[in-house]
Each structure stands twice: as C-alpha cells, then as structure tokens.
Design a protein around this motif. Structure first.
Motif, mmCIF file in Angstrom:
data_model
loop_
_atom_site.group_PDB
_atom_site.id
_atom_site.type_symbol
_atom_site.label_atom_id
_atom_site.label_comp_id
_atom_site.label_asym_id
_atom_site.label_seq_id
_atom_site.Cartn_x
_atom_site.Cartn_y
_atom_site.Cartn_z
ATOM 1 N N LEU A 37 -42.723 54.806 -59.497
ATOM 2 C CA LEU A 37 -41.319 54.946 -59.107
ATOM 3 C C LEU A 37 -40.899 53.907 -58.080
ATOM 4 C CD1 LEU A 37 -40.870 58.804 -58.907
ATOM 5 C CD2 LEU A 37 -39.941 57.246 -60.608
ATOM 6 N N TRP A 38 -41.842 53.439 -57.283
ATOM 7 C CA TRP A 38 -41.504 52.482 -56.230
ATOM 8 C C TRP A 38 -40.979 51.160 -56.801
ATOM 9 C CZ3 TRP A 38 -41.185 54.919 -51.883
ATOM 10 C CH2 TRP A 38 -40.897 54.197 -50.739
ATOM 11 N N THR A 39 -41.364 50.846 -58.032
ATOM 12 C CA THR A 39 -40.916 49.597 -58.643
ATOM 13 C C THR A 39 -39.553 49.739 -59.314
ATOM 14 O OG1 THR A 39 -42.031 50.095 -60.739
ATOM 15 C CG2 THR A 39 -43.296 48.880 -59.068
ATOM 16 N N THR A 40 -38.960 50.927 -59.260
ATOM 17 C CA THR A 40 -37.659 51.154 -59.890
ATOM 18 C C THR A 40 -36.568 51.277 -58.831
ATOM 19 O OG1 THR A 40 -37.799 53.571 -59.865
ATOM 20 C CG2 THR A 40 -38.810 52.435 -61.730
ATOM 21 N N LYS A 41 -35.352 51.463 -59.309
ATOM 22 C CA LYS A 41 -34.221 51.702 -58.407
ATOM 23 C C LYS A 41 -33.862 53.178 -58.358
ATOM 24 C CE LYS A 41 -32.328 47.167 -59.325
ATOM 25 N NZ LYS A 41 -31.275 46.406 -59.981
ATOM 26 N N ALA A 42 -34.750 54.039 -58.798
ATOM 27 C CA ALA A 42 -34.514 55.483 -58.856
ATOM 28 C C ALA A 42 -34.748 56.089 -57.475
ATOM 29 C CB ALA A 42 -35.416 56.116 -59.895
ATOM 30 N N GLU A 43 -33.755 55.969 -56.595
ATOM 31 C CA GLU A 43 -33.920 56.378 -55.193
ATOM 32 C C GLU A 43 -34.169 57.876 -55.051
ATOM 33 O OE1 GLU A 43 -34.295 54.274 -52.748
ATOM 34 O OE2 GLU A 43 -33.990 52.631 -54.152
ATOM 35 N N MET A 45 -35.459 59.971 -57.182
ATOM 36 C CA MET A 45 -36.792 60.310 -57.691
ATOM 37 C C MET A 45 -37.882 59.818 -56.743
ATOM 38 S SD MET A 45 -36.210 59.671 -61.750
ATOM 39 C CE MET A 45 -37.805 60.246 -62.270
ATOM 40 N N LYS A 46 -37.670 58.669 -56.094
ATOM 41 C CA LYS A 46 -38.638 58.168 -55.109
ATOM 42 C C LYS A 46 -38.776 59.147 -53.958
ATOM 43 C CE LYS A 46 -37.641 53.279 -55.552
ATOM 44 N NZ LYS A 46 -37.164 52.104 -54.829
ATOM 45 N N ILE A 47 -37.639 59.615 -53.456
ATOM 46 C CA ILE A 47 -37.653 60.524 -52.310
ATOM 47 C C ILE A 47 -38.350 61.827 -52.667
ATOM 48 C CG2 ILE A 47 -36.159 61.917 -50.815
ATOM 49 C CD1 ILE A 47 -34.160 59.550 -50.933
ATOM 50 N N VAL A 48 -38.045 62.377 -53.833
ATOM 51 C CA VAL A 48 -38.661 63.636 -54.257
ATOM 52 C C VAL A 48 -40.165 63.454 -54.458
ATOM 53 C CG1 VAL A 48 -38.771 65.287 -56.158
ATOM 54 C CG2 VAL A 48 -36.562 64.600 -55.246
ATOM 55 N N ALA A 49 -40.573 62.393 -55.123
ATOM 56 C CA ALA A 49 -42.002 62.168 -55.380
ATOM 57 C C ALA A 49 -42.769 61.934 -54.076
ATOM 58 C CB ALA A 49 -42.186 60.989 -56.326
ATOM 59 N N THR A 50 -42.173 61.192 -53.163
ATOM 60 C CA THR A 50 -42.822 60.949 -51.872
ATOM 61 C C THR A 50 -42.911 62.245 -51.071
ATOM 62 O OG1 THR A 50 -41.966 58.693 -51.885
ATOM 63 C CG2 THR A 50 -42.771 59.533 -49.789
ATOM 64 N N GLY A 51 -41.847 63.048 -51.103
ATOM 65 C CA GLY A 51 -41.870 64.350 -50.426
ATOM 66 C C GLY A 51 -42.940 65.260 -50.985
ATOM 67 N N SER A 97 -37.796 70.899 -55.876
ATOM 68 C CA SER A 97 -37.478 69.473 -55.905
ATOM 69 C C SER A 97 -37.432 68.931 -57.327
ATOM 70 C CB SER A 97 -38.479 68.676 -55.070
ATOM 71 O OG SER A 97 -39.740 68.664 -55.700
ATOM 72 N N ASN A 98 -38.075 69.617 -58.269
ATOM 73 C CA ASN A 98 -38.010 69.186 -59.664
ATOM 74 C C ASN A 98 -36.639 69.442 -60.272
ATOM 75 O OD1 ASN A 98 -40.614 68.201 -59.805
ATOM 76 N ND2 ASN A 98 -41.451 70.204 -60.287
ATOM 77 N N TYR A 99 -35.832 70.285 -59.617
ATOM 78 C CA TYR A 99 -34.495 70.585 -60.124
ATOM 79 C C TYR A 99 -33.420 69.693 -59.515
ATOM 80 C CZ TYR A 99 -36.549 74.629 -62.288
ATOM 81 O OH TYR A 99 -37.319 75.439 -63.061
ATOM 82 N N VAL A 100 -33.809 68.792 -58.622
ATOM 83 C CA VAL A 100 -32.844 67.851 -58.052
ATOM 84 C C VAL A 100 -32.347 66.955 -59.179
ATOM 85 C CG1 VAL A 100 -32.554 65.922 -56.449
ATOM 86 C CG2 VAL A 100 -33.869 67.924 -55.776
ATOM 87 N N GLU A 106 -31.397 56.592 -63.639
ATOM 88 C CA GLU A 106 -32.652 56.604 -62.899
ATOM 89 C C GLU A 106 -33.800 57.066 -63.786
ATOM 90 O OE1 GLU A 106 -32.443 58.997 -59.420
ATOM 91 O OE2 GLU A 106 -31.342 57.513 -58.274
ATOM 92 N N ARG A 107 -33.579 58.153 -64.507
ATOM 93 C CA ARG A 107 -34.628 58.669 -65.382
ATOM 94 C C ARG A 107 -34.969 57.665 -66.484
ATOM 95 N NH1 ARG A 107 -36.469 63.614 -64.399
ATOM 96 N NH2 ARG A 107 -35.128 65.076 -63.349
#
Length: 127
Positions: A37-43, A45-51, A97-100, A106-107
C-alpha cells in the motif's frame, strides 16, 4: 491455559511456540500489506493498514509480557479481565477499520499494484 500448563507443561510450551510462529507470519503478512500500500496513493487504506499493524504489535507485546515470558519461566500466565477487555477493544477496532470506506480509485490502484507485484507486471490488464 493455566490448567493446560499444570497438567502437561510440554504441550503448553509447544502451543506457545506454535502461537509465536503463527503470530510471526501474521505480522509478516501485515508488513507486506503495508509495504504494497505504501507504493500507492491510497491514503485511507495506508492509514488503516498501518493502524492494524501497530495494534497487532501492541497485542503481541502484551502477550509476550503477560503470557510468553511467564510460560518460559514455568509460571502461569498473568492475565486478567482487563486484559481480555483490552484485547476485545483492539480486535474490535481492527475489525471496524475494515469497514472504513475507501475511494473506489484507491481500491483499484491498490489492487493493480498488488497484481503487478505478485503476478509479474500484469497489473494494467483488464479482465
């Protein structure tokens, strides 16, 4: 867990090692997910995955302190109802967070990047 440890300590230690190995692979998969996700612009999804990764590391650290370390020294696990309440809260936050709602773009971009990484660069094909 304390009754298993008291009745058969060898099985209890094996169970702890298996849990450790499963947790390692779970964290490894989450790191790969964050890396993709870090290589994408999906902000979002990045925040949720990092959290989710941070929560998973916190849960693992707590498990190490309260269950793993005492088990390796022959003591019973030292957990309480508060620990289980914290676990339930953290896992609920991870599940919620999966329901955000992510933007549809982004997807699609995250899917294209993961396809390119894992399927050899065919991320631009339309199926």
């Amino acid at each position: 867990m304390a009754s298993l440890q008291a009745s058969n300590e060898a099985d209890y230690i094996i169970l702890q090692f298996l849990k450790c190995i499963a947790y390692f692979f779970f964290i490894l998969l989450q790191c790969v997910h964050v890396g993709v996700l870090w290589t994408t612009k999906a902000e979002n999804m990045k925040i949720v995955a990092t959290g989710n990764l941070i929560l998973s590391l916190c849960i693992g650290f707590h498990y190490f302190i309260k269950v793993w370390s005492p088990a390796m020294h022959g003591h019973p696990p030292s957990t309480s109802q508060v620990s289980y309440l914290l676990y339930a809260t953290m896992f609920s936050a991870m599940a919620y967070s999966n329901y955000v709602k992510a933007d549809p773009g982004e997807r699609a971009q995250a899917s294209a990047v993961s396809s390119a990484i894992f399927m050899g660069g065919d991320g631009d094909k339309q199926y």
